[in-house]
Write a protein that holds these residues in place. Sequence first.
Motif, PDB file in Angstrom:
ATOM      1  N   MET A  35     -10.922  -1.360 -23.004  1.00 28.43           N
ATOM      2  CA  MET A  35     -10.366  -1.154 -21.754  1.00 28.43           C
ATOM      3  C   MET A  35      -9.035  -2.067 -21.751  1.00 28.43           C
ATOM      4  N   ASP A  36      -7.974  -1.574 -21.128  1.00 27.45           N
ATOM      5  CA  ASP A  36      -6.703  -2.172 -20.826  1.00 27.45           C
ATOM      6  C   ASP A  36      -6.946  -3.312 -19.745  1.00 27.45           C
ATOM      7  N   MET A  37      -6.328  -4.437 -19.858  1.00 23.33           N
ATOM      8  CA  MET A  37      -6.437  -5.548 -18.620  1.00 23.33           C
ATOM      9  C   MET A  37      -5.568  -5.126 -17.669  1.00 23.33           C
ATOM     10  N   PRO A  38      -5.668  -5.572 -16.400  1.00 25.03           N
ATOM     11  CA  PRO A  38      -4.649  -4.980 -15.359  1.00 25.03           C
ATOM     12  C   PRO A  38      -3.285  -5.841 -15.748  1.00 25.03           C
ATOM     13  N   ASN A  39      -2.376  -4.894 -15.424  1.00 25.46           N
ATOM     14  CA  ASN A  39      -0.875  -5.533 -15.571  1.00 25.46           C
ATOM     15  C   ASN A  39      -0.221  -5.699 -14.171  1.00 25.46           C
ATOM     16  N   LEU A  40      -0.009  -6.913 -13.818  1.00 28.43           N
ATOM     17  CA  LEU A  40       0.354  -7.031 -12.254  1.00 28.43           C
ATOM     18  C   LEU A  40       1.585  -7.970 -12.234  1.00 28.43           C
ATOM     19  N   PRO A  41       2.634  -7.106 -12.734  1.00 30.38           N
ATOM     20  CA  PRO A  41       4.022  -7.861 -12.695  1.00 30.38           C
ATOM     21  C   PRO A  41       4.576  -7.995 -11.212  1.00 30.38           C
ATOM     22  N   LYS A  42       5.290  -8.803 -10.697  1.00 30.57           N
ATOM     23  CA  LYS A  42       5.857  -8.925  -9.637  1.00 30.57           C
ATOM     24  C   LYS A  42       7.096  -8.126  -9.555  1.00 30.57           C
TER      25      LYS A  42
END
Length: 144
Positions: A35-42
Motif C-alpha cells: 500500500m502506498d502512503m498518503p502523499n500530502l504536498p502543500k
Amino acid sequence: MAISAEDLVNTQYTWEISETGGVDAFKQVEFLNSMDMPNLPKTVVDVTPTDATSTVNAVANFRETSEIAFTLYYVPTDPQHLQLKTAFNAGTTLKNKIKFVDAAAEGFAFDGMIKEFKLVAEQKDMLKVEGVLVISSDVTAVTP
C-alpha cells in the motif's frame, strides 16, 4: 550526537477500515500485500509581482488530496474484502487508518473511496486485488 541503528523503526504497518468510525468498528484488512502512503504536498502559488525579474513562489496552507494504490491477496469470503468490494460497487466512503506497528504515533486517519478494485489472476500466484483508494477528507494522525 551519535546515531544508533537501535533507534530505527521497522516499516510493518496495517490498514484498518470502518463504515462508521466507532472505536471498536475498525477492522484490519487481512492479507494486505502493499500500500502506498498518503502523499500530502502543500500547494505552491505563483505570487510573482509585475515588476519582478524572477519567479516568486509561496506555499499555501492548502493540501491536494491524493490516491493510494494497494494490493491484497483476495479472499472472497473475508468480511473486510467484501466491505471493500461493496464500497467500490456502491461508491460509498470508508473510514481508514494506516498504523505502523513500531511507531503508533506516525500513522494516518482519513476518509476514502475505492476508485479501482481489479482482480488479478497470474499464473503460479494467488488471486489478488489491485485497487486505488482516493482520499476524500483531511488526513490526520492516528491516535495511538
